[in-house]
Write a protein that holds these residues in place. Sequence first.
Motif, PDB file in Angstrom:
ATOM      1  N   LEU A 132       0.836  -1.204   0.000  1.00  0.00           N
ATOM      2  CA  LEU A 132       0.000   0.000   0.000  1.00  0.00           C
ATOM      3  C   LEU A 132       0.871   1.254   0.000  1.00  0.00           C
ATOM      4  N   GLY A 133       1.407   1.563  -1.148  1.00  0.00           N
ATOM      5  CA  GLY A 133       2.179   2.788  -1.337  1.00  0.00           C
ATOM      6  C   GLY A 133       3.683   2.587  -1.265  1.00  0.00           C
ATOM      7  N   ARG A 134       4.162   1.689  -0.385  1.00  0.00           N
ATOM      8  CA  ARG A 134       5.590   1.366  -0.287  1.00  0.00           C
ATOM      9  C   ARG A 134       5.738  -0.130  -0.101  1.00  0.00           C
ATOM     10  N   ARG A 135       6.876  -0.655  -0.522  1.00  0.00           N
ATOM     11  CA  ARG A 135       7.093  -2.098  -0.438  1.00  0.00           C
ATOM     12  C   ARG A 135       7.033  -2.609   0.998  1.00  0.00           C
ATOM     13  N   ALA A 136       7.366  -1.746   1.962  1.00  0.00           N
ATOM     14  CA  ALA A 136       7.378  -2.176   3.365  1.00  0.00           C
ATOM     15  C   ALA A 136       5.982  -2.171   3.985  1.00  0.00           C
ATOM     16  N   PHE A 137       4.951  -1.772   3.222  1.00  0.00           N
ATOM     17  CA  PHE A 137       3.609  -1.625   3.785  1.00  0.00           C
ATOM     18  C   PHE A 137       2.639  -2.629   3.139  1.00  0.00           C
ATOM     19  N   PRO A 138       2.689  -3.913   3.529  1.00  0.00           N
ATOM     20  CA  PRO A 138       1.756  -4.901   2.949  1.00  0.00           C
ATOM     21  C   PRO A 138       0.365  -4.763   3.563  1.00  0.00           C
ATOM     22  N   PRO A 139      -0.670  -5.235   2.877  1.00  0.00           N
ATOM     23  CA  PRO A 139      -2.038  -5.169   3.426  1.00  0.00           C
ATOM     24  C   PRO A 139      -2.153  -6.010   4.695  1.00  0.00           C
ATOM     25  N   ALA A 140      -3.019  -5.567   5.611  1.00  0.00           N
ATOM     26  CA  ALA A 140      -3.230  -6.278   6.866  1.00  0.00           C
ATOM     27  C   ALA A 140      -4.335  -7.330   6.757  1.00  0.00           C
ATOM     28  N   ARG A 141      -5.157  -7.248   5.740  1.00  0.00           N
ATOM     29  CA  ARG A 141      -6.202  -8.241   5.513  1.00  0.00           C
ATOM     30  C   ARG A 141      -6.470  -8.327   4.004  1.00  0.00           C
ATOM     31  N   PRO A 142      -7.174  -9.361   3.552  1.00  0.00           N
ATOM     32  CA  PRO A 142      -7.451  -9.474   2.113  1.00  0.00           C
ATOM     33  C   PRO A 142      -8.147  -8.223   1.573  1.00  0.00           C
ATOM     34  N   LEU A 143      -7.795  -7.859   0.345  1.00  0.00           N
ATOM     35  CA  LEU A 143      -8.404  -6.667  -0.260  1.00  0.00           C
ATOM     36  C   LEU A 143      -9.871  -6.885  -0.591  1.00  0.00           C
ATOM     37  N   LEU A 144     -10.244  -8.136  -0.853  1.00  0.00           N
ATOM     38  CA  LEU A 144     -11.643  -8.423  -1.176  1.00  0.00           C
ATOM     39  C   LEU A 144     -11.956  -9.854  -0.785  1.00  0.00           C
ATOM     40  N   THR A 145     -13.231 -10.148  -0.658  1.00  0.00           N
ATOM     41  CA  THR A 145     -13.669 -11.474  -0.247  1.00  0.00           C
ATOM     42  C   THR A 145     -13.238 -12.518  -1.257  1.00  0.00           C
ATOM     43  N   ASN A 146     -13.017 -13.742  -0.753  1.00  0.00           N
ATOM     44  CA  ASN A 146     -12.613 -14.810  -1.670  1.00  0.00           C
ATOM     45  C   ASN A 146     -13.804 -15.557  -2.247  1.00  0.00           C
ATOM     46  N   GLY A 147     -15.018 -15.106  -1.935  1.00  0.00           N
ATOM     47  CA  GLY A 147     -16.206 -15.744  -2.492  1.00  0.00           C
ATOM     48  C   GLY A 147     -16.752 -16.875  -1.653  1.00  0.00           C
ATOM     49  N   TYR A 148     -15.992 -17.303  -0.623  1.00  0.00           N
ATOM     50  CA  TYR A 148     -16.450 -18.408   0.223  1.00  0.00           C
ATOM     51  C   TYR A 148     -16.880 -17.929   1.599  1.00  0.00           C
ATOM     52  N   HIS A 149     -16.199 -16.887   2.098  1.00  0.00           N
ATOM     53  CA  HIS A 149     -16.507 -16.367   3.429  1.00  0.00           C
ATOM     54  C   HIS A 149     -17.310 -15.072   3.274  1.00  0.00           C
ATOM     55  N   ASP A 150     -18.601 -15.194   3.015  1.00  0.00           N
ATOM     56  CA  ASP A 150     -19.426 -14.023   2.765  1.00  0.00           C
ATOM     57  C   ASP A 150     -19.531 -13.096   3.966  1.00  0.00           C
ATOM     58  N   GLY A 151     -19.248 -13.632   5.156  1.00  0.00           N
ATOM     59  CA  GLY A 151     -19.320 -12.792   6.349  1.00  0.00           C
ATOM     60  C   GLY A 151     -18.061 -11.992   6.591  1.00  0.00           C
ATOM     61  N   ALA A 152     -17.029 -12.186   5.761  1.00  0.00           N
ATOM     62  CA  ALA A 152     -15.763 -11.503   5.989  1.00  0.00           C
ATOM     63  C   ALA A 152     -15.921  -9.998   5.859  1.00  0.00           C
ATOM     64  N   LEU A 153     -15.258  -9.281   6.761  1.00  0.00           N
ATOM     65  CA  LEU A 153     -15.328  -7.829   6.738  1.00  0.00           C
ATOM     66  C   LEU A 153     -14.192  -7.296   5.876  1.00  0.00           C
TER      67      LEU A 153
END
Length: 250
Positions: A132-153
């Motif tokens: 997220l803007g720099r290589r040292a800043f990875p996402p803390a959670r998936p960017l979008l649902t994987n289609g199986y866990h519909d309750g995921a925030l």
Amino acid sequence: MYSIALCLDAPMQSWGTRSRGSIRDTAREPTKSGVVGLIAAALGVPRDESDCLAELSTLRMGVRVDREGILERDFHVTQNVPTTAGGGHRTALSHRYYLADALFLVVLTDADEDRLDQIQRALRAPVWPLFLGRRAFPPARPLLTNGYHDGALTGQGLTRQPLEMVLATHPWLEDRPEVRAAERRRPDRQPLRTVIDCDLTDPDAELRMDVPKSFTPDDRRYAARTVRSGTVHLTDDLITAKDLSCTSAS
């Protein structure tokens, strides 16, 4: 019209717009160049593929600020940097700004469903690491649902809704239970800030110089776009739509 909703969450994010020399700034929300770069990494588009970058830049973008974050600054010292004259080494100092604990809903929209579906599949299985803007800043959670866990925030992914509707109705991405509970009790909630691509003739249009034309290291170029700032209400439905953390979904 189709849209794809993404969750951008990380302890640190940086979205530079005028990063040159020893001062590396950050905007208060994701830039077009940063989001295009994120998608290009997922698709495996090389930096010098200007035509692909130009095509990705045509996606209309909107951002909802679900948590503003705190503006912080790092003081960097880099030793043994070769001098431009090539006759020795020096110590380089720089100030690098970033957002701590910020949280964003980013929505991209297009008339081509297949195009957005390709992006969605790439973000689920990216070619290169995402940050997220720099290589040292990875996402803390998936960017979008994987289609199986519909309750995921997290981001709900591809949807057949226009951009403005997604920003107004997508579940709030805040995942701290105590904050969600506190907001449910508040009678005077603060609205969520939005920044949306708009036409140049819009009376509220603001100029942003962050549309990437080239990411080649020695030939970075950007073009202008216009955006409109606004707000959406943090309604009961947005807070209570999904109360499960993406890490606890099953």
